[in-house]
Design an enzyme around this catalytic site. Structure first.
Site, PDB file in Angstrom:
ATOM      1  N   ARG A   1       0.828  -1.196   0.000  1.00  0.00           N
ATOM      2  CA  ARG A   1       0.000   0.000   0.000  1.00  0.00           C
ATOM      3  C   ARG A   1       0.875   1.264   0.000  1.00  0.00           C
ATOM      4  O   ARG A   1       1.911   1.291   0.660  1.00  0.00           O
ATOM      5  CB  ARG A   1      -0.867  -0.006   1.276  1.00  0.00           C
ATOM      6  CG  ARG A   1      -1.865   1.142   1.396  1.00  0.00           C
ATOM      7  CD  ARG A   1      -2.939   1.065   0.353  1.00  0.00           C
ATOM      8  NE  ARG A   1      -4.127   1.840   0.733  1.00  0.00           N
ATOM      9  CZ  ARG A   1      -5.139   2.083  -0.095  1.00  0.00           C
ATOM     10  NH1 ARG A   1      -5.105   1.652  -1.344  1.00  0.00           N
ATOM     11  NH2 ARG A   1      -6.200   2.754   0.318  1.00  0.00           N
TER      12      ARG A   1
ATOM     13  N   ASP B   1      -7.645   8.439   0.210  1.00  0.00           N
ATOM     14  CA  ASP B   1      -8.417   7.377   0.880  1.00  0.00           C
ATOM     15  C   ASP B   1      -8.445   7.574   2.402  1.00  0.00           C
ATOM     16  O   ASP B   1      -9.192   6.871   3.092  1.00  0.00           O
ATOM     17  CB  ASP B   1      -7.852   5.986   0.552  1.00  0.00           C
ATOM     18  CG  ASP B   1      -8.442   5.407  -0.728  1.00  0.00           C
ATOM     19  OD1 ASP B   1      -9.227   6.108  -1.389  1.00  0.00           O
ATOM     20  OD2 ASP B   1      -8.124   4.255  -1.066  1.00  0.00           O
TER      21      ASP B   1
ATOM     22  N   THR C   1      -8.397   1.059 -10.571  1.00  0.00           N
ATOM     23  CA  THR C   1      -7.930  -0.155  -9.927  1.00  0.00           C
ATOM     24  C   THR C   1      -8.147  -1.352 -10.855  1.00  0.00           C
ATOM     25  O   THR C   1      -8.924  -1.280 -11.809  1.00  0.00           O
ATOM     26  CB  THR C   1      -8.659  -0.383  -8.584  1.00  0.00           C
ATOM     27  OG1 THR C   1      -8.548   0.812  -7.860  1.00  0.00           O
ATOM     28  CG2 THR C   1      -8.073  -1.508  -7.760  1.00  0.00           C
TER      29      THR C   1
ATOM     30  N   SER D   1      -7.932   0.863   2.855  1.00  0.00           N
ATOM     31  CA  SER D   1      -8.348   0.428   1.527  1.00  0.00           C
ATOM     32  C   SER D   1      -9.571  -0.466   1.631  1.00  0.00           C
ATOM     33  O   SER D   1      -9.909  -0.961   2.709  1.00  0.00           O
ATOM     34  CB  SER D   1      -7.208  -0.340   0.872  1.00  0.00           C
ATOM     35  OG  SER D   1      -7.641  -0.955  -0.317  1.00  0.00           O
ATOM     36  N   SER D   2     -10.216  -0.666   0.482  1.00  0.00           N
ATOM     37  CA  SER D   2     -11.306  -1.642   0.384  1.00  0.00           C
ATOM     38  C   SER D   2     -10.896  -2.836  -0.457  1.00  0.00           C
ATOM     39  O   SER D   2     -11.711  -3.734  -0.697  1.00  0.00           O
ATOM     40  CB  SER D   2     -12.529  -0.991  -0.245  1.00  0.00           C
ATOM     41  OG  SER D   2     -12.968   0.080   0.554  1.00  0.00           O
TER      42      SER D   2
HETATM   43  N1  GLU Z   1      -8.288   3.414  -3.495  1.00  0.00           N
HETATM   44  C1  GLU Z   1      -9.239   2.366  -3.470  1.00  0.00           C
HETATM   45  C2  GLU Z   1      -8.985   1.418  -2.320  1.00  0.00           C
HETATM   46  O1  GLU Z   1      -7.878   1.157  -1.995  1.00  0.00           O
HETATM   47  C3  GLU Z   1      -9.263   1.597  -4.757  1.00  0.00           C
HETATM   48  C4  GLU Z   1      -9.674   2.490  -5.883  1.00  0.00           C
HETATM   49  C5  GLU Z   1     -10.655   1.890  -6.836  1.00  0.00           C
HETATM   50  O2  GLU Z   1     -10.806   0.681  -6.909  1.00  0.00           O
HETATM   51  O3  GLU Z   1     -11.279   2.657  -7.552  1.00  0.00           O
HETATM   52  O4  GLU Z   1      -9.882   0.924  -1.737  1.00  0.00           O
END
Ligand code: GLU
Length: 564
Positions: free
Chosen positions: A72, A416, A374, A440-441
């Site tokens: 990350r 984020d 992503t 993050s997700s």
């Molecule tokens: N920044 C997002 C995350 O880490 C991912 C971005 C995306 O999938 O558009 O959760």
């Protein structure tokens, strides 16, 4: 696509082919994952690349062990909890201001993750693994509609940064669909990493170029908030090996990404809640109609988001065991009402190890009804190793800032973080901080059956990643869908507010049924779709089934080395 010899599934044909070639030449899943990811950096430069970060979940066939690497992006040492607050007004910077800025750029983690993955699990050197991507950048790829659309959508902000406009725009707009897009500067960046190693970024000239461009005021366009990352921050960066989040669902072992991603924890809680609802209602997920299924799924994901927002971030006191426990899910499931949606926002639960074993209110008997940005890639090899890898530069187009002479975009991952506290009087675990990684997700997931690889799955899509991954798992395990159909099924993303729904749900009878239960459905946005899942299922006899999107993001690309 079914066959043997290994499989790769990604959002892009050229990238999947690179991974398949690696496998055919004797590389393993880690080698293929790195080579495929590097190729995605070329063909999906607005979603992923060496200017960003990501998370890898890996099953090692020899040790029969699942581990993860956290690559990350990281905030600079100078960051504080108010780094996204405008000192002159005392208010948070507007999101768009923060996105298009050096301030949002975190120390990239992707090159360090690749290096570590190859050293720990791979058989190829970085020098070998990056060659196909360098060639793809130099020789070019054919522009498809998705790439053209993403370029058009970003053209205005890309013009703010002359280097970005020079590299990615053609006559001020998108390159024509069907034309060949080359990026010789990015080929140079890969060549630099290949021949000098990742030290070129973390301690050398490539790093100096990153730091200089992130901190530049860019006053030839609109002046932007300057970045704070310095060479010392790059030098301090490490990709980290971490134990996966482990939970059990229907007899399977589910492994996901730990903090700073909330993905593994939230997916585990959603699955635990779905199992708890089955117990509470006495009716299984597979036996309810589509409206009742999505009602349950929506309540489970909204509940899990309430808990992750309150408790999960890159802090030391995340109650991981509790949030992923069946006891906690059992208590949280007491909120569930099959006849009505809970009012949003749902309050967070109390993961204190003391949970009710019987819900205070019984359910009236409920009979079974009739019945972007992503990217994610999944790779398996003939030895049974499995890689589930999500990588990103955050927004489509990242910060909009391209590193001069190197042709890649810098992330805006630090957006984020929550800019200001979101949890009322309780502490917010996701405020910015010195050397901290934004929550993050991303939810790269590997599921084992009796200790053997069963399913690997993941998706892009910001916070919707958690719901897309869970919905795909539930679709396959509980709803009797084939893997391809589970990936293609219309998606709903409920995150403790309004619920994004794809048109098939929103505009059809399922949407009407959900609205009648009190769900507040809204359009999935532009483009009107949620996520871009890739998945691989391990079959008996060394066979694999690779699955990708049939239509979302223009369709993905699932391949096997030897098609059956
Ligand atoms: N920044 C997002 C995350 O880490 C991912 C971005 C995306 O999938 O558009 O959760």
């Amino acid at each position: 696509m079914t066959g043997s010899g290994g499989a790769v599934s990604s959002v892009d044909r050229d990238a999947s082919q690179v991974g398949i070639d690696v496998l055919a030449r004797g590389g393993n899943a880690a080698d293929a994952a790195v080579a495929t990811a590097a190729a995605l950096g070329v063909t999906e430069p607005y979603s992923a690349g060496i200017g960003g970060g990501g998370f890898l979940v890996y099953y090692d066939a020899r040790s029969r062990h699942v581990s993860t690497i956290d690559g990350r992006e990281t905030a600079p040492e100078s960051f504080t909890s108010t780094s996204f607050v405008d000192e002159t007004t005392g208010a948070a910077y507007p999101f768009a201001t923060a996105v298009n800025s050096g301030l949002s750029v975190g120390v990239p983690g992707t090159p360090a993750l690749w290096d570590k993955a190859l050293r720990d699990y791979g058989t190829w050197s970085l020098n070998e693994a990056l060659k196909p991507a360098e060639k793809l950048a130099a020789q070019g790829f054919v522009v498809d509609q998705t790439f053209a659309d993403q370029t058009t959508a970003n053209a205005t902000r890309f013009k703010t940064f002359p280097e970005t406009a020079r590299v990615f725009l053609r006559d001020g707009g998108a390159p024509a669909v069907g034309s060949v897009f080359t990026n010789p500067d990015m080929a140079k960046a890969y060549r630099t990493l290949r021949t000098q190693g990742v030290a070129a970024l973390y301690a050398g000239s490539l790093g100096q170029a990153v730091v200089a461009e992130a901190s530049a005021p860019h006053t030839d366009g609109t002046s932007v908030l300057p970045g704070q990352i310095r060479m010392d921050d790059l030098r301090a960066y490490r990709a980290l090996t971490k134990d996966p989040i482990h939970s059990r669902y229907k007899g399977y072992d589910v492994y996901g990404m730990p903090v700073p991603s909330s993905g593994g924890i939230a997916v585990a809680e959603i699955l635990n809640l779905m199992a708890a609802y089955e117990q509470r209602t006495g009716v299984s997920t597979g036996d309810v109609d589509q409206v009742q299924y999505l009602h349950r799924f929506s309540e489970a994901s909204a509940t899990a988001f309430a808990d992750r927002n309150r408790y999960v971030g890159d802090v030391s006191n995340v109650p991981v065991q509790e949030l992923t426990s069946t006891g906690f899910a059992g208590e949280r499931s007491c909120l569930f009402d099959p006849t009505h949606a809970l009012t949003r926002p749902i309050a967070p639960g109390v993961p204190d190890r003391s949970y009710v074993s019987t819900c205070p209110t019984a359910l009236v008997s409920s009979q079974p009804s009739e019945g972007q940005s992503t990217t994610h890639l999944t790779a398996t090899d003939r030895w049974g190793n499995v890689a589930s890898y999500t990588l990103t530069i955050e927004q489509t187009g990242g910060s909009g800032i391209t590193v001069p002479g190197y042709g890649f975009l810098l992330n805006n991952e630090l957006t984020d973080f929550n800019f200001t506290p979101t949890q009322g009087s309780a502490p917010d675990p996701n405020l910015p901080g010195s050397g901290k990684r934004p929550r993050s997700s991303m939810s790269p997931t590997i599921i084992l059956d009796d200790g053997k690889p069963f399913l690997a799955v993941g998706s892009p899509g910001g916070a919707t990643i958690i719901t897309s991954v869970s919905q795909t798992i539930l679709g396959y395990l509980d709803r009797d869908l084939s893997l391809v159909d589970a990936v293609a099924a219309a998606r709903l993303s409920s995150r403790n507010g309004a619920e994004g729904a794809e048109p098939t749900i929103l505009d059809g009878p399922t949407g009407a049924g959900l609205r009648a239960l009190g769900h507040n459905l809204v359009s999935a946005g532009t483009p009107n779709e949620i996520g871009a899942v890739t998945a691989i299922r391990s079959l008996a006899d060394g066979q694999f089934e690779a699955a990708a999107e049939t239509t979302r993001r223009g369709g993905g690309s699932a391949m096997v080395v030897d098609p059956r």
